[in-house]
Design an enzyme around this catalytic site. Sequence first.
Site, PDB file in Angstrom:
ATOM      1  N   THR A  21      -1.873  -1.253  14.192  1.00 14.26           N
ATOM      2  CA  THR A  21      -1.723  -1.526  12.769  1.00 14.26           C
ATOM      3  C   THR A  21      -2.983  -1.113  12.008  1.00 14.26           C
ATOM      4  O   THR A  21      -4.091  -1.561  12.328  1.00 14.26           O
ATOM      5  CB  THR A  21      -1.474  -3.024  12.564  1.00 14.26           C
ATOM      6  OG1 THR A  21      -0.289  -3.402  13.273  1.00 14.26           O
ATOM      7  CG2 THR A  21      -1.319  -3.360  11.094  1.00 14.26           C
ATOM      8  N   GLU A  22      -2.799  -0.233  11.005  1.00 15.73           N
ATOM      9  CA  GLU A  22      -3.905   0.226  10.156  1.00 15.73           C
ATOM     10  C   GLU A  22      -5.089   0.746  10.969  1.00 15.73           C
ATOM     11  O   GLU A  22      -6.238   0.644  10.560  1.00 15.73           O
ATOM     12  CB  GLU A  22      -4.351  -0.897   9.203  1.00 15.73           C
ATOM     13  CG  GLU A  22      -3.229  -1.438   8.333  1.00 15.73           C
ATOM     14  CD  GLU A  22      -2.607  -0.399   7.423  1.00 15.73           C
ATOM     15  OE1 GLU A  22      -3.329   0.522   7.008  1.00 15.73           O
ATOM     16  OE2 GLU A  22      -1.402  -0.498   7.118  1.00 15.73           O
ATOM     17  N   MET A  23      -4.788   1.286  12.154  1.00 21.89           N
ATOM     18  CA  MET A  23      -5.798   1.859  13.049  1.00 21.89           C
ATOM     19  C   MET A  23      -6.870   0.861  13.462  1.00 21.89           C
ATOM     20  O   MET A  23      -8.022   1.234  13.739  1.00 21.89           O
ATOM     21  CB  MET A  23      -6.437   3.099  12.447  1.00 21.89           C
ATOM     22  CG  MET A  23      -5.473   4.263  12.402  1.00 21.89           C
ATOM     23  SD  MET A  23      -6.320   5.813  12.224  1.00 21.89           S
ATOM     24  CE  MET A  23      -4.907   6.896  12.130  1.00 21.89           C
TER      25      MET A  23
END
Length: 434
Positions: free
Chosen positions: A145-147
Amino acid sequence: MKAICLYFQIHQPLRLKRYRFFDIGNSHYYYDDYTNESIMRKIADECYLPANKILLDILKKYKGKFKLSFSITGVALDQFESYAPEVIDSFKELAATGNIEFLAETYAHSLASLKNKDEFVSQVKEHSDRIENLFGVRPTAFRNTEMIYSDGIGEMVSEMGYKAILTEGAKHILGWKSPNYLYCNAINPKLKILMRNYKLSDDIAFRFSAEGWKDWPLTAGKFVDWINEIDAKEELVNIFMDYETFGEHQKKESGIFEFLQYLPAEIFLKSKLKFETPSNLATNFQPIAQAHVPYPISWADEERDVSAWLGNKLQNEAFEKLYALRDDVLALNDNLLLKDWKYLQASDHFYYMCTKFFSDGDVHSYFNPYSSPYDAFINYMNVLSDFQLRIKEKKGLASDDAEALRAEITKRDAIILEYKSEIRKLKDEYSKTE
């Protein structure tokens, strides 16, 4: 030969309806179906369908020379299925070319990797199962998630059998080193790390239509010239961004689709770059060093950390209360509870509560359906209070719900008042420096 890796994230949050205090105990449905359907249909028509058509034409034209990768959250897939099934069909057409890699991630676009390993592993498995069922190939590379990434998260991902993970090429992690190489996890070097070239990625994702930008207008040819200026010894160019860049964040009128259409041709004409997917890079390139990331990083905001989701007391209060319910939810094994439990974990709910108002304030407000972070917090906590009541009912527990709600509201209001006071002080201090 230097490689270019194109990766696009696809996610649409499942937005909550306005859920008021008087709904608690009376309404157990939390979602704004009208808004969710309207937004999904709009973005499908403006972004997903036209962009996929362009990519399919490119993939057919270059017959294996052009490759790219996607991650599509489970929440987005569920909404495609309900509101825009033709989008799934268009991705199946892309997958059929054999030159698309679909990455694994958490099903709910959640922050589980920061809180609960078992929940994290469970969501990743569910997502990989869904991707394999839809597109016929099980993911071998991972995008959190979101890197969000740290050494510990990388270790968990490696234990699940993935060979590569994508994250941000954060300056405070890399220092003088370049993101244009392959790295590996500091705990388990078998896991390869691809780091985003945020300068080149954001030139497209954020600056493309900014007429005040010194490099506007950005053409495919100019972009390839910039890539060609990279030191010849550097091996990779990782261009990672939201897929909604095409047609949604950057509107059709900006020329963004023409940029996408002509980029591969310009790369083949003007450079020696080859297109590769994350798993291919992990197999065919050697890491130059371990990446030491003791604390979580992400691709969000100037800080490149997790403060966009867990940077204030509102967010942490909601986050802790949510995950305190996990054992009860799993023990009850109720399908409706499990479904809501999954959707309530989406990171977007916590993002809406962010109180940043400095350099990233405009970005946060653009994506926020609430008038203030306090409204987001109140709405979410009302939903969570009802969710908690449903758990108690399923467990057959009697309680004084009115008294419990009064205590919850008193606590919630105290948190909001305290945080509003802190924000006012920070704003005053900030205004004095301007």
